[in-house]
Write a protein that holds these residues in place. Structure first.
Motif, mmCIF file in Angstrom:
data_model
loop_
_atom_site.group_PDB
_atom_site.id
_atom_site.type_symbol
_atom_site.label_atom_id
_atom_site.label_comp_id
_atom_site.label_asym_id
_atom_site.label_seq_id
_atom_site.Cartn_x
_atom_site.Cartn_y
_atom_site.Cartn_z
ATOM 1 N N THR A 109 -0.099 -10.728 11.716
ATOM 2 C CA THR A 109 0.704 -9.543 11.382
ATOM 3 C C THR A 109 -0.135 -8.525 10.616
ATOM 4 O O THR A 109 -0.095 -7.325 10.910
ATOM 5 N N VAL A 110 -0.913 -9.024 9.646
ATOM 6 C CA VAL A 110 -1.753 -8.102 8.868
ATOM 7 C C VAL A 110 -2.759 -7.414 9.788
ATOM 8 O O VAL A 110 -2.971 -6.202 9.730
ATOM 9 N N PHE A 111 -3.359 -8.208 10.688
ATOM 10 C CA PHE A 111 -4.353 -7.648 11.607
ATOM 11 C C PHE A 111 -3.738 -6.517 12.434
ATOM 12 O O PHE A 111 -4.259 -5.406 12.496
ATOM 13 N N ILE A 112 -2.587 -6.803 13.056
ATOM 14 C CA ILE A 112 -1.973 -5.827 13.967
ATOM 15 C C ILE A 112 -1.516 -4.583 13.202
ATOM 16 O O ILE A 112 -1.772 -3.449 13.612
ATOM 17 N N LEU A 113 -0.864 -4.807 12.039
ATOM 18 C CA LEU A 113 -0.317 -3.657 11.313
ATOM 19 C C LEU A 113 -1.419 -2.753 10.758
ATOM 20 O O LEU A 113 -1.311 -1.526 10.814
ATOM 21 N N THR A 114 -2.497 -3.353 10.224
ATOM 22 C CA THR A 114 -3.573 -2.500 9.694
ATOM 23 C C THR A 114 -4.261 -1.755 10.838
ATOM 24 O O THR A 114 -4.687 -0.611 10.694
ATOM 25 N N TRP A 115 -4.330 -2.415 11.992
ATOM 26 C CA TRP A 115 -4.927 -1.771 13.163
ATOM 27 C C TRP A 115 -4.078 -0.574 13.591
ATOM 28 O O TRP A 115 -4.604 0.510 13.843
ATOM 29 N N ILE A 116 -2.744 -0.791 13.619
ATOM 30 C CA ILE A 116 -1.840 0.315 13.977
ATOM 31 C C ILE A 116 -1.969 1.447 12.956
ATOM 32 O O ILE A 116 -1.964 2.629 13.304
ATOM 33 N N ALA A 117 -2.158 1.073 11.672
ATOM 34 C CA ALA A 117 -2.228 2.080 10.617
ATOM 35 C C ALA A 117 -3.570 2.803 10.611
ATOM 36 O O ALA A 117 -3.815 3.657 9.757
ATOM 37 N N GLY A 118 -4.461 2.399 11.520
ATOM 38 C CA GLY A 118 -5.728 3.095 11.643
ATOM 39 C C GLY A 118 -6.793 2.629 10.668
ATOM 40 O O GLY A 118 -7.805 3.288 10.482
ATOM 41 N N PRO A 135 -8.991 -3.528 10.782
ATOM 42 C CA PRO A 135 -8.214 -4.759 10.592
ATOM 43 C C PRO A 135 -9.074 -5.953 10.188
ATOM 44 O O PRO A 135 -8.633 -6.790 9.397
ATOM 45 N N LEU A 136 -10.302 -6.024 10.693
ATOM 46 C CA LEU A 136 -11.145 -7.179 10.365
ATOM 47 C C LEU A 136 -11.459 -7.218 8.874
ATOM 48 O O LEU A 136 -11.423 -8.279 8.247
ATOM 49 N N ILE A 137 -11.734 -6.060 8.327
ATOM 50 C CA ILE A 137 -12.044 -6.030 6.893
ATOM 51 C C ILE A 137 -10.811 -6.409 6.086
ATOM 52 O O ILE A 137 -10.895 -7.146 5.099
ATOM 53 N N HIS A 138 -9.644 -5.969 6.541
ATOM 54 C CA HIS A 138 -8.417 -6.327 5.834
ATOM 55 C C HIS A 138 -8.196 -7.834 5.843
ATOM 56 O O HIS A 138 -7.735 -8.422 4.871
ATOM 57 N N VAL A 177 9.539 -15.885 10.848
ATOM 58 C CA VAL A 177 10.147 -14.702 10.224
ATOM 59 C C VAL A 177 9.529 -14.458 8.850
ATOM 60 O O VAL A 177 9.150 -13.330 8.494
ATOM 61 N N TYR A 178 9.400 -15.544 8.086
ATOM 62 C CA TYR A 178 8.846 -15.477 6.737
ATOM 63 C C TYR A 178 7.411 -14.954 6.759
ATOM 64 O O TYR A 178 7.030 -14.087 5.971
ATOM 65 N N ALA A 179 6.612 -15.455 7.698
ATOM 66 C CA ALA A 179 5.205 -15.051 7.757
ATOM 67 C C ALA A 179 5.079 -13.588 8.171
ATOM 68 O O ALA A 179 4.220 -12.864 7.656
ATOM 69 N N ILE A 180 5.935 -13.138 9.078
ATOM 70 C CA ILE A 180 5.906 -11.721 9.457
ATOM 71 C C ILE A 180 6.225 -10.865 8.231
ATOM 72 O O ILE A 180 5.562 -9.860 7.961
ATOM 73 N N GLY A 181 7.234 -11.310 7.446
ATOM 74 C CA GLY A 181 7.595 -10.584 6.227
ATOM 75 C C GLY A 181 6.432 -10.530 5.250
ATOM 76 O O GLY A 181 6.143 -9.475 4.664
ATOM 77 N N CYS A 182 5.744 -11.646 5.063
ATOM 78 C CA CYS A 182 4.583 -11.686 4.168
ATOM 79 C C CYS A 182 3.538 -10.674 4.632
ATOM 80 O O CYS A 182 2.970 -9.918 3.830
ATOM 81 N N GLY A 183 3.277 -10.665 5.930
ATOM 82 C CA GLY A 183 2.252 -9.778 6.474
ATOM 83 C C GLY A 183 2.634 -8.319 6.280
ATOM 84 O O GLY A 183 1.820 -7.495 5.835
ATOM 85 N N LEU A 184 3.886 -8.027 6.571
ATOM 86 C CA LEU A 184 4.362 -6.642 6.457
ATOM 87 C C LEU A 184 4.237 -6.145 5.014
ATOM 88 O O LEU A 184 3.685 -5.063 4.746
ATOM 89 N N LEU A 185 4.721 -6.964 4.068
ATOM 90 C CA LEU A 185 4.674 -6.549 2.667
ATOM 91 C C LEU A 185 3.229 -6.409 2.186
ATOM 92 O O LEU A 185 2.905 -5.479 1.441
ATOM 93 N N ILE A 242 1.821 -2.922 0.645
ATOM 94 C CA ILE A 242 1.273 -2.806 -0.710
ATOM 95 C C ILE A 242 -0.184 -2.330 -0.656
ATOM 96 O O ILE A 242 -0.600 -1.449 -1.400
ATOM 97 N N ARG A 243 -0.954 -2.922 0.272
ATOM 98 C CA ARG A 243 -2.370 -2.581 0.328
ATOM 99 C C ARG A 243 -2.569 -1.112 0.680
ATOM 100 O O ARG A 243 -3.424 -0.433 0.115
ATOM 101 N N ILE A 244 -1.799 -0.605 1.636
ATOM 102 C CA ILE A 244 -2.047 0.755 2.117
ATOM 103 C C ILE A 244 -1.306 1.797 1.287
ATOM 104 O O ILE A 244 -1.851 2.837 0.963
#
Lengths: 446, 317
Positions: free
Chosen positions: B216-225, B228-231, B260-268, B272-274
């Motif tokens: 989730t973190v990989f995909i979302l940071t990639w979408i956010a531009g 993702p690898l560094i994240h 569901v829980y892991a997706i939530g963790c990734g999203l949050l 927070i990071r961005i």
């Protein structure tokens, strides 16, 4: 979705150790004991009422107990001798019942009326099954004549023969497959003929290659279009032999909660039951003896024994060379679902398939620690339940929650307790929860 | 003969697995990262781990006595909490502060809520959050590994901090091996993944949470531009996803809930990071999702075998 379900379900259950130590032990016939204690409750349903009285002379195959209730099965004497007493008995599990005690004379005279039953049609067949005294020999003891008379006979298309024998230690059904292959196929054909079922599947766990090859060969010989008999090799994963799991493994059909196998077009019979049926149709001798696997760390000579129903467990152990150390746990049935006995004078019942006697070191310690929510029980549950949530609901006696969590689907297979790192007594909690829920539902009705 | 038969409920067999054995497996899985932390940050890393483990065990032992509970220090869960807390601290942290964090983790979060299995948030993470609130400057005193083996080593920014300022000073190889400033156990990704693989193979954890969380973190940071690898490779993401988010007591018990829980963790974490003022958000993301676990479990409860799938939320019987 169904692929996902299949992958997910294949993970349920546990990899229990097999301990099939007695697999190569050919069945020995145990001579009649001095006295037999014949329980009047050897089946699910109404108990039988003794049809003999103290002082009567009985012979092998004679009825000693019967009931006029529909869900019941007659009980026969396996010995010739004199009725010495009619007593009370507390069976493992706590059921109280009466019992006929017979002093044997050692002559084993066969009752004069024993002759092959005349079976012309389905109704005759059901009557014959009832008078054979046959109950589900896999352990549950459900009267077979009721099972073979489903409310929707025309919808039944598959006969499933349970030869999975997934319980550790027990090899009694395996020996049946090896020793009486012909009878098994004869019994299957009889059931298929009278119930007009077109397909039979014999389910065997992968850890029994000899039984698989023998049964496959015999099945191929008798199979014909419209009356097919096939052998299905099942993964060696406990509890493959549980009825709902077996039906799913063999046909892909799922029996919904609270429903019966007949609701998905199946009838499931134990392999020894079906083989006995063939024998009965041939000889007319009712169910009076049973093959037992006698094993466990306290038994001197573990083996398979053919025992007359009603023989005290103590005598069976003596026949197997006695015990080599003090027996601390005596189990009727397998180690996963069997009942612990409180007395070695208790008699063997029709539906028993094993007696296990364990020494001190094999008795599980009693303690338990806090649930760490690791989820092993959830992964293991073949019925897809959440044992910790049910345990929590039991603690506060929340029967509504218990019903919502589907506790009634629990078949007490033992996978949850087996895999619990905190050694929580989950099966015991499931039983208590089911009892609470039944009580609450009864109170609601009243 | 006296009848000494034991009568108990079935089953009469047990798999032999125990809580202690599971915790031992987690400790084995943590050991590569522990060794890496000592190699990277020097002897002080080992000292911080020891201080945390010792104060966690002491807290557990004394809590059981004070609260009149059965002694649970032998199940090794306090050791796991100690190691995990230490992994979340900079190697320069004063020992007394590490001890306070440990006491907060065990006494307040774990024992006061009922002991093992009953804590509703991850004890080690709350220990860290308490320390971040109490000792902000010491908790952000990062040193560059290999050069900064002294206590008063070169203070420097973590990759996430420098990335937030728009510069990237570390190569992928450096991030994988862990040659970058950060908490002492979070930097060596290779060691953490090795431990995670061990836990999955031993079936201690299901791979669902780490895979979905990191994915989730990989995909979302990639979408956010962002890169993702560094994240994925920097901050505490791998440590959190493998060892903290998978904590039994504070993650859903069923597979659907875990996803569901892991997706939530990734999203949050990504939010927070961005968008947050903090450079790193793994701790807070996991703690917030911990609190939501009972709700997630209720919404994703598995249906009994053979029952038709009805979505529990809007198709009540």
């Amino acid at each position: 979705m169904s692929v996902l379900k299949r992958i997910f379900k294949s993970n349920a259950g546990v990899r229990a150790p097999h301990y099939k130590n007695t697999a190569e032990s050919e069945t020995l016939v145990m001579p009649p004991p001095e006295r037999v204690i014949i329980s009047m409750q050897q089946h699910i349903g109404a108990p039988c009422i003794p049809t003999v009285k103290v002082g009567d002379i009985v012979e092998v195959g004679q009825v000693v107990g019967d009931s006029d209730k529909p869900v019941s099965a007659p009980i026969h004497s396996g010995v010739s001798g004199k009725v010495a007493a009619i007593t009370e008995l507390v069976l493992p599990g706590g059921v109280k019942t009466s019992a006929v005690v017979i002093q044997t004379d050692g002559e084993q005279r066969v009752y004069q009326e024993i002759k092959p039953p005349a079976v012309e049609n389905y109704q005759d067949f059901l009557k014959a099954v009832r008078s054979s005294g046959l109950v589900g020999l896999g352990g549950a003891g459900f009267p077979t004549h009721i099972k073979l008379n489903p409310p929707n006979p025309e919808a039944i298309d598959t006969l499933i023969i349970n030869a999975a024998e997934c319980e550790p230690y027990i090899t009694a059904d395996y020996r049946e497959c090896i020793e009486n292959t012909g009878d098994i196929l004869d019994g299957i054909q009889a059931v298929m003929k009278y119930l007009n079922i077109s397909k039979a599947i014999i389910g065997v766990e992968r850890n029994k290659p000899a039984a698989i090859s023998k049964l496959s060969k015999a099945a191929a010989e008798v199979s014909e279009p419209g009356r097919e008999v096939a052998v299905k090799v099942l993964p060696s994963r406990y509890p493959q032999g549980a009825e709902k799991v077996l039906i799913y493994s063999c046909t892909g059909r799922m029996v919904p909660p609270g429903k019966l196998p007949s609701d998905v077009g199946c009838i499931v019979m134990n392999v020894t039951s079906v083989s006995f049926l063939a024998k009965y149709l041939r000889t007319g001798m009712p169910l009076v003896d049973k093959r037992l696997t006698v094993d466990g760390s306290a038994v001197k000579e573990p083996k398979n024994v053919r025992v007359i129903v009603g023989t005290p467990v103590h005598d069976v152990l003596e026949f197997c060379g006695g015990v080599k150390s003090e027996v601390r746990k005596l189990i009727m049935g397998g180690p996963m679902m069997g009942l612990a006995m409180m007395d070695d004078q208790l008699p063997v019942l029709k539906q028993n398939n094993a007696i296990l006697a364990f020494a001190e070191e094999d008795v599980l310690p009693g303690g338990q620690s806090a649930c760490i929510r690791c989820g092993r029980c959830v992964r293991a549950c073949p019925m897809n339940l959440l044992p910790p949530s049910i345990e929590a609901a039991l603690k506060i006696k929340d029967t509504e929650k218990m019903a919502k969590l589907g506790v009634m689907n629990c078949m007490e297979c033992g996978c949850c307790s087996f895999s619990c790192p905190a050694s929580r007594k989950l099966v015991q909690s499931m039983r208590l929860a089911k009892g609470e829920l039944r009580k609450a539902q009864a109170a609601k009705k009243a | 003969m006296e009848n000494r038969l034991v009568v108990s409920s079935s089953p009469h067999l047990h798999s032999g697995v125990s809580t202690r054995e599971i915790m031992l497996d987690v400790l084995i899985a943590l050991s590569p990262a522990a060794v890496a932390s000592v190699l990277l940050f020097g002897w002080r890393a080992a000292a911080v781990i020891l201080v945390c483990v010792a104060s966690c065990m002491a807290s557990e032992y004394l809590s059981a006595i004070v609260l009149k509970r059965p002694q649970t220090v032998g199940d090794l869960s306090a050791v796991v909490t100690g190691v995990l807390l230490a992994f979340n601290l900079p190697a320069t942290i004063p020992f007394w502060q590490a001890a306070i964090g440990s006491v907060a983790a065990i006494v307040v979060v774990k024992q006061m809520f009922g002991g093992i299995g009953h804590n509703f948030v991850n004890p080690a993470l709350i220990g860290r959050i308490v320390m971040m609130a109490s000792f902000p400057s010491d908790m952000n005193n990062w040193v560059t590994p290999l050069q900064g083996r002294m206590v008063d080593g070169l203070a420097s920014a973590t990759p996430l901090e420098s990335m937030a300022q728009g510069e990237m000073a570390y190569s992928y190889q450096q991030l994988l091996v862990g040659i970058r400033p950060g908490s002492l156990g979070e930097t060596c990704i290779i060691a953490l993944l090795l431990g995670g693989a061990y836990l999955v193979v031993r079936r201690v954890i299901s791979p669902a949470i780490p895979l979905v969380y990191i994915g989730t973190v990989f995909i979302l940071t990639w979408i956010a531009g962002e890169n993702p690898l560094i994240h994925v490779l920097s901050g505490g993401l791998v440590l959190g996803a493998v060892f903290m988010a998978t904590d039994y007591a504070t993650s859903p018990i069923n597979t659907a809930g875990k996803v569901v829980y892991a997706i939530g963790c990734g999203l949050l974490t990504v939010l927070i990071r961005i968008y947050g003022s903090l450079a790193e958000g793994v701790s807070f993301a996991i703690v917030i999702m911990n609190v939501l676990v009972p709700l997630i479990e209720r919404a994703t409860r598995p249906l009994p075998f053979g029952e038709e799938r009805r979505f529990a939320i809007w198709q009540k019987k």
